[in-house]
Design a protein around this motif. Sequence first.
Motif, PDB file in Angstrom:
ATOM      1  N   ARG A  18      -8.185   4.033   0.714  1.00 45.27           N
ATOM      2  CA  ARG A  18      -8.972   2.808   0.724  1.00 45.27           C
ATOM      3  C   ARG A  18      -8.261   1.749   1.551  1.00 45.27           C
ATOM      4  O   ARG A  18      -7.066   1.572   1.451  1.00 45.27           O
ATOM      5  CB  ARG A  18      -9.172   2.275  -0.698  1.00 45.27           C
ATOM      6  CG  ARG A  18      -9.927   3.218  -1.598  1.00 45.27           C
ATOM      7  CD  ARG A  18     -11.376   3.352  -1.150  1.00 45.27           C
ATOM      8  NE  ARG A  18     -12.100   4.309  -1.949  1.00 45.27           N
ATOM      9  CZ  ARG A  18     -12.402   5.520  -1.545  1.00 45.27           C
ATOM     10  NH1 ARG A  18     -12.030   5.967  -0.379  1.00 45.27           N
ATOM     11  NH2 ARG A  18     -13.088   6.333  -2.319  1.00 45.27           N
ATOM     12  N   ARG A  19      -9.037   1.081   2.365  1.00 49.67           N
ATOM     13  CA  ARG A  19      -8.509  -0.036   3.124  1.00 49.67           C
ATOM     14  C   ARG A  19      -8.742  -1.308   2.315  1.00 49.67           C
ATOM     15  O   ARG A  19      -9.528  -1.340   1.393  1.00 49.67           O
ATOM     16  CB  ARG A  19      -9.218  -0.145   4.464  1.00 49.67           C
ATOM     17  CG  ARG A  19      -8.925   1.090   5.332  1.00 49.67           C
ATOM     18  CD  ARG A  19      -9.594   1.062   6.660  1.00 49.67           C
ATOM     19  NE  ARG A  19      -9.565   2.220   7.485  1.00 49.67           N
ATOM     20  CZ  ARG A  19      -8.987   3.375   7.343  1.00 49.67           C
ATOM     21  NH1 ARG A  19      -8.294   3.626   6.295  1.00 49.67           N
ATOM     22  NH2 ARG A  19      -9.060   4.349   8.200  1.00 49.67           N
ATOM     23  N   ASP A  20      -8.063  -2.326   2.654  1.00 45.52           N
ATOM     24  CA  ASP A  20      -8.229  -3.616   1.988  1.00 45.52           C
ATOM     25  C   ASP A  20      -7.920  -3.556   0.496  1.00 45.52           C
ATOM     26  O   ASP A  20      -8.612  -4.174  -0.311  1.00 45.52           O
ATOM     27  CB  ASP A  20      -9.644  -4.171   2.209  1.00 45.52           C
ATOM     28  CG  ASP A  20      -9.979  -4.322   3.687  1.00 45.52           C
ATOM     29  OD1 ASP A  20      -9.062  -4.660   4.459  1.00 45.52           O
ATOM     30  OD2 ASP A  20     -11.138  -4.096   4.057  1.00 45.52           O
ATOM     31  N   TYR A  22      -5.241  -4.718  -2.115  1.00 45.72           N
ATOM     32  CA  TYR A  22      -4.229  -5.764  -2.058  1.00 45.72           C
ATOM     33  C   TYR A  22      -3.221  -5.766  -3.192  1.00 45.72           C
ATOM     34  O   TYR A  22      -2.284  -6.547  -3.169  1.00 45.72           O
ATOM     35  CB  TYR A  22      -4.924  -7.131  -1.992  1.00 45.72           C
ATOM     36  CG  TYR A  22      -5.816  -7.243  -0.787  1.00 45.72           C
ATOM     37  CD1 TYR A  22      -5.279  -7.385   0.484  1.00 45.72           C
ATOM     38  CD2 TYR A  22      -7.197  -7.149  -0.913  1.00 45.72           C
ATOM     39  CE1 TYR A  22      -6.095  -7.461   1.606  1.00 45.72           C
ATOM     40  CE2 TYR A  22      -8.013  -7.220   0.205  1.00 45.72           C
ATOM     41  CZ  TYR A  22      -7.458  -7.385   1.449  1.00 45.72           C
ATOM     42  OH  TYR A  22      -8.271  -7.459   2.555  1.00 45.72           O
ATOM     43  N   SER A  23      -3.419  -4.908  -4.186  1.00 48.56           N
ATOM     44  CA  SER A  23      -2.463  -4.897  -5.301  1.00 48.56           C
ATOM     45  C   SER A  23      -2.504  -3.552  -6.010  1.00 48.56           C
ATOM     46  O   SER A  23      -3.499  -2.820  -5.925  1.00 48.56           O
ATOM     47  CB  SER A  23      -2.810  -6.001  -6.300  1.00 48.56           C
ATOM     48  OG  SER A  23      -3.910  -5.626  -7.092  1.00 48.56           O
ATOM     49  N   PRO A  24      -1.434  -3.230  -6.754  1.00 45.84           N
ATOM     50  CA  PRO A  24      -1.438  -2.001  -7.560  1.00 45.84           C
ATOM     51  C   PRO A  24      -2.555  -2.009  -8.604  1.00 45.84           C
ATOM     52  O   PRO A  24      -3.135  -0.964  -8.897  1.00 45.84           O
ATOM     53  CB  PRO A  24      -0.065  -1.995  -8.221  1.00 45.84           C
ATOM     54  CG  PRO A  24       0.789  -2.823  -7.316  1.00 45.84           C
ATOM     55  CD  PRO A  24      -0.119  -3.884  -6.756  1.00 45.84           C
ATOM     56  N   LEU A  25      -2.878  -3.170  -9.166  1.00 44.11           N
ATOM     57  CA  LEU A  25      -3.966  -3.276 -10.140  1.00 44.11           C
ATOM     58  C   LEU A  25      -5.291  -2.849  -9.517  1.00 44.11           C
ATOM     59  O   LEU A  25      -6.035  -2.038 -10.073  1.00 44.11           O
ATOM     60  CB  LEU A  25      -4.071  -4.706 -10.677  1.00 44.11           C
ATOM     61  CG  LEU A  25      -5.257  -5.004 -11.590  1.00 44.11           C
ATOM     62  CD1 LEU A  25      -5.136  -4.247 -12.899  1.00 44.11           C
ATOM     63  CD2 LEU A  25      -5.380  -6.491 -11.852  1.00 44.11           C
ATOM     64  N   GLN A  26      -5.570  -3.363  -8.346  1.00 41.02           N
ATOM     65  CA  GLN A  26      -6.808  -3.000  -7.655  1.00 41.02           C
ATOM     66  C   GLN A  26      -6.818  -1.511  -7.316  1.00 41.02           C
ATOM     67  O   GLN A  26      -7.838  -0.839  -7.488  1.00 41.02           O
ATOM     68  CB  GLN A  26      -6.974  -3.832  -6.385  1.00 41.02           C
ATOM     69  CG  GLN A  26      -8.286  -3.569  -5.677  1.00 41.02           C
ATOM     70  CD  GLN A  26      -8.382  -4.283  -4.340  1.00 41.02           C
ATOM     71  OE1 GLN A  26      -7.382  -4.717  -3.769  1.00 41.02           O
ATOM     72  NE2 GLN A  26      -9.601  -4.400  -3.830  1.00 41.02           N
ATOM     73  N   ALA A  27      -5.693  -0.977  -6.864  1.00 44.20           N
ATOM     74  CA  ALA A  27      -5.609   0.449  -6.518  1.00 44.20           C
ATOM     75  C   ALA A  27      -5.864   1.323  -7.744  1.00 44.20           C
ATOM     76  O   ALA A  27      -6.600   2.322  -7.667  1.00 44.20           O
ATOM     77  CB  ALA A  27      -4.243   0.762  -5.919  1.00 44.20           C
ATOM     78  N   GLU A  28      -5.301   0.951  -8.883  1.00 45.86           N
ATOM     79  CA  GLU A  28      -5.498   1.725 -10.109  1.00 45.86           C
ATOM     80  C   GLU A  28      -6.956   1.672 -10.559  1.00 45.86           C
ATOM     81  O   GLU A  28      -7.539   2.688 -10.942  1.00 45.86           O
ATOM     82  CB  GLU A  28      -4.574   1.189 -11.218  1.00 45.86           C
ATOM     83  CG  GLU A  28      -4.598   1.988 -12.500  1.00 45.86           C
ATOM     84  CD  GLU A  28      -3.801   3.276 -12.453  1.00 45.86           C
ATOM     85  OE1 GLU A  28      -3.882   4.035 -13.435  1.00 45.86           O
ATOM     86  OE2 GLU A  28      -3.114   3.548 -11.449  1.00 45.86           O
ATOM     87  N   ILE A 108       0.579   9.279   0.406  1.00 51.24           N
ATOM     88  CA  ILE A 108       0.366   7.856   0.679  1.00 51.24           C
ATOM     89  C   ILE A 108      -0.061   7.597   2.123  1.00 51.24           C
ATOM     90  O   ILE A 108      -0.790   6.646   2.405  1.00 51.24           O
ATOM     91  CB  ILE A 108       1.624   7.031   0.308  1.00 51.24           C
ATOM     92  CG1 ILE A 108       1.250   5.563   0.207  1.00 51.24           C
ATOM     93  CG2 ILE A 108       2.761   7.266   1.302  1.00 51.24           C
ATOM     94  CD1 ILE A 108       2.254   4.728  -0.537  1.00 51.24           C
ATOM     95  N   ASP A 109       0.341   8.443   3.043  1.00 53.92           N
ATOM     96  CA  ASP A 109      -0.001   8.247   4.452  1.00 53.92           C
ATOM     97  C   ASP A 109      -1.185   9.107   4.910  1.00 53.92           C
ATOM     98  O   ASP A 109      -1.439   9.216   6.104  1.00 53.92           O
ATOM     99  CB  ASP A 109       1.218   8.543   5.334  1.00 53.92           C
ATOM    100  CG  ASP A 109       2.338   7.538   5.105  1.00 53.92           C
ATOM    101  OD1 ASP A 109       2.013   6.349   4.890  1.00 53.92           O
ATOM    102  OD2 ASP A 109       3.511   7.928   5.132  1.00 53.92           O
ATOM    103  N   ALA A 110      -1.905   9.693   3.974  1.00 50.75           N
ATOM    104  CA  ALA A 110      -3.054  10.525   4.345  1.00 50.75           C
ATOM    105  C   ALA A 110      -4.097   9.687   5.077  1.00 50.75           C
ATOM    106  O   ALA A 110      -4.320   8.525   4.749  1.00 50.75           O
ATOM    107  CB  ALA A 110      -3.665  11.168   3.108  1.00 50.75           C
ATOM    108  N   ALA A 111      -4.727  10.279   6.057  1.00 51.83           N
ATOM    109  CA  ALA A 111      -5.716   9.556   6.867  1.00 51.83           C
ATOM    110  C   ALA A 111      -7.090   9.492   6.192  1.00 51.83           C
ATOM    111  O   ALA A 111      -7.856   8.578   6.435  1.00 51.83           O
ATOM    112  CB  ALA A 111      -5.842  10.215   8.238  1.00 51.83           C
ATOM    113  N   ASP A 112      -7.406  10.464   5.347  1.00 51.17           N
ATOM    114  CA  ASP A 112      -8.736  10.544   4.744  1.00 51.17           C
ATOM    115  C   ASP A 112      -8.637  10.864   3.263  1.00 51.17           C
ATOM    116  O   ASP A 112      -7.581  11.210   2.749  1.00 51.17           O
ATOM    117  CB  ASP A 112      -9.555  11.660   5.421  1.00 51.17           C
ATOM    118  CG  ASP A 112      -9.822  11.363   6.873  1.00 51.17           C
ATOM    119  OD1 ASP A 112     -10.308  10.265   7.171  1.00 51.17           O
ATOM    120  OD2 ASP A 112      -9.541  12.247   7.718  1.00 51.17           O
ATOM    121  N   ASP A 113      -9.787  10.803   2.583  1.00 51.74           N
ATOM    122  CA  ASP A 113      -9.876  11.249   1.206  1.00 51.74           C
ATOM    123  C   ASP A 113      -9.677  12.760   1.175  1.00 51.74           C
ATOM    124  O   ASP A 113     -10.087  13.467   2.096  1.00 51.74           O
ATOM    125  CB  ASP A 113     -11.259  10.943   0.622  1.00 51.74           C
ATOM    126  CG  ASP A 113     -11.539   9.462   0.492  1.00 51.74           C
ATOM    127  OD1 ASP A 113     -10.639   8.646   0.742  1.00 51.74           O
ATOM    128  OD2 ASP A 113     -12.679   9.121   0.130  1.00 51.74           O
TER     129      ASP A 113
END
Length: 132
Positions: A18-20, A22-28, A108-113
Amino acid sequence: MVCRDSTGMVWFSAIAKRRDVYSPLQAELLAILFGLEKATENGYKNVQVESDSLLVVKEIEKGSNSSCEWGCIVNDICNYVGLCDLGYVCFVRREANFFAHNLAKQFIDAADDVLWWWETPSNICNPDLIVN
């Protein structure tokens, strides 16, 4: 993220780029939403979500009363949980979330899902499957 059945067998494991974010909370929150979307799309009705973020679990428990910056994601999660016959979110310590944590770190550096059905990536050690 990892989805398992009630016996601990893996339904699927995935990474979602996912792009954009901004925080670990949002990522989780986004990882939980992604997992719930896939589970419900594939007919799973009994879903337990485990997160090693107590803050995330507490925000989801607030439901529509969540005042966090990403309340709309929390609302979406609650809507998916509501579609389940049995659906809930609970906190687990990081040690219990070892596999999902290492999966995220490895890719972490994967380009796609990437989505693995009924398996796990072979280069990720899953201590839950080790038999002594």
